[in-house]
Design a protein around this motif. Structure first.
Motif, mmCIF file in Angstrom:
data_model
loop_
_atom_site.group_PDB
_atom_site.id
_atom_site.type_symbol
_atom_site.label_atom_id
_atom_site.label_comp_id
_atom_site.label_asym_id
_atom_site.label_seq_id
_atom_site.Cartn_x
_atom_site.Cartn_y
_atom_site.Cartn_z
ATOM 1 N N LEU A 283 91.023 -45.971 74.382
ATOM 2 C CA LEU A 283 90.653 -44.704 73.673
ATOM 3 C C LEU A 283 91.651 -44.653 72.587
ATOM 4 N N PHE B 37 93.044 -42.413 69.228
ATOM 5 C CA PHE B 37 93.149 -40.916 68.774
ATOM 6 C C PHE B 37 93.507 -40.872 67.590
ATOM 7 N N VAL C 73 90.545 -37.774 70.530
ATOM 8 C CA VAL C 73 89.937 -39.052 70.739
ATOM 9 C C VAL C 73 88.826 -39.114 69.780
ATOM 10 N N VAL D 126 85.766 -44.630 71.743
ATOM 11 C CA VAL D 126 85.973 -44.973 73.317
ATOM 12 C C VAL D 126 85.355 -46.382 73.233
#
Length: 138
Positions: A117, A119, A125, A128
């Motif tokens: 994940l 950021f 986020v 993914v």
């Protein structure tokens, strides 16, 4: 006297407003249907191979993870197995999905499948990635 304090007041007001905007960025994570968060959190580094069962539900609902705040991800998935600080204020969390060499000794980095994940600068986020699992042993 009142006019001389005006720039200081404006600066403080602007800081408060900007802080409020940054805190409100992102969203809280909804319940993920079929995902057992307690079992996931109880299997750090995936050493007991209990996370494997949760991958399908997490993959189906991965769009819910986008724009989620780091605190909400941690509340759902627990602390990351590994964390990487990136350029500026960006970071990445890694959660192992299956047992591997990370289960030996001091949890050294492993090539085992994981979910990543990433950021962005706002702490939400932006990406993914889910590695494919190796086939389960009979």
């Amino acid at each position: 006297m009142l006019i001389s304090n005006f720039p200081r007041f404006c600066g403080r007001a602007l800081m408060v407003i900007c802080s409020g905007v940054l805190v409100s960025c992102g969203h809280a994570l909804p319940q993920i249907p079929g995902f057992d968060a307690a079992t996931w959190r109880a299997d750090p580094y995936a050493c007991r191979d209990q996370r494997r069962a949760a991958i399908a539900a997490l993959t189906r609902s991965r769009e819910h993870l986008y724009e989620a705040r780091a605190d909400d991800v941690t509340a759902l998935l627990g602390p990351p197995d590994e964390e990487e600080l990136r350029a500026g204020t960006e970071k990445a969390y890694y959660y192992y999905l299956e047992p591997g060499t990370q289960c030996q000794g001091r949890h050294a980095r492993s090539g085992a499948a994981c979910i990543s994940l990433r950021f962005g600068p706002l702490g939400t986020v932006t990406e993914v990635l889910i590695d494919p699992l190796t086939p389960a042993k009979p």
